[in-house]
Motif scaffolding. Structure first.
Motif: not given
Lengths: 115, 114
Positions: A31, A33, A48, A55-56, A100, A102-104, B34, B49
């Motif tokens: 993914y 962004y 994204s 996707s968005e 997902p 798990g954060g960005q 986060q 997080l």
């Protein structure tokens, strides 16, 4: 530790010119962004991208913007005809499809200055 | 529309104080929260997080909590140091109507003086 990288760190361009901002996400992430932060304002979501398609996207992400994954490692944001108000810090981020929650992970940003 | 609010906007404290930074969100259907640190003109460094199934996370002198029912998260900084001076951002992910994006607060600008 793997990290997201972005180039260039600073880009100066004239109004009306096209710019391409480049990002190399973390290698096993799927993914991707783009966010931007105008000086003194909040970080805002732009778009994204997953499985080679958007996707968005936000209202900011109009026809002047496009994203692409031209090869297996790069992720790019193109602004076709820059405006003064496009001046901002642009952040790329990536996340792991299988986690997902798990954060960005964010890159260091590209500062775009439109004159 | 999801909104993320951070209070206070700015905070100045002497070294050694324990601090609480607040973050609130309007949509309780949050997937994760986060906390980031941002130094002037720099990028975003992820600090902690918290997944929706968790209530808190700890890393060193930092502790973050999440209360979905009340729409709040707090970042606790113990024994603050001048090197903690930065802007702290919270961002929520996975809200209804926007799974694949983070919504950021405006940040709390922290200054810790010796």
């Amino acid at each position: 530790e793997p990290e997201v990288t972005q180039t260039p760190s600073h880009q100066v361009t004239q109004m009306g010119q096209e710019v391409i901002l480049r990002c190399v996400p973390i290698s096993n992430h799927l993914y991707f962004y783009w966010y931007r932060q105008i000086l003194g304002q909040k970080v805002e979501f732009l778009v994204s991208f997953y499985n080679n398609e958007i996707s968005e996207k936000s209202e900011i992400f109009d026809d002047q913007f496009s994203v692409e994954r031209p090869d297996g490692s790069n992720f790019t944001l193109k602004i076709r005809s820059t405006k003064l108000e496009d001046s901002a810090m642009y952040f790329c981020a990536s996340s792991d499809e299988w986690k997902p929650e798990g954060g960005q992970y964010f890159g260091p940003g590209t500062r775009l200055t439109v004159t | 529309k999801q909104e993320v609010t951070q209070i206070p906007a700015a905070l100045s404290v002497p070294e050694g104080e324990n601090l609480v930074l607040n973050c609130s969100f309007t949509d309780s259907a949050i997937y994760n929260l986060q906390w980031f640190r941002q130094d002037p003109g720099k990028g975003l460094t992820s600090l902690l997080l918290i997944q929706s199934s968790q209530r808190e996370q700890t890393s060193g002198r930092l502790n973050a909590s999440l209360d979905k029912s009340s729409g709040r998260s707090t970042l606790y900084i113990a024994a603050s140091q001048p090197g903690d001076s930065a802007t702290y951002l919270c961002a929520g992910g996975g809200f209804s109507g926007g799974y694949n994006k983070l919504i950021f607060g405006a940040g709390t600008r922290l200054a810790v003086h010796p």
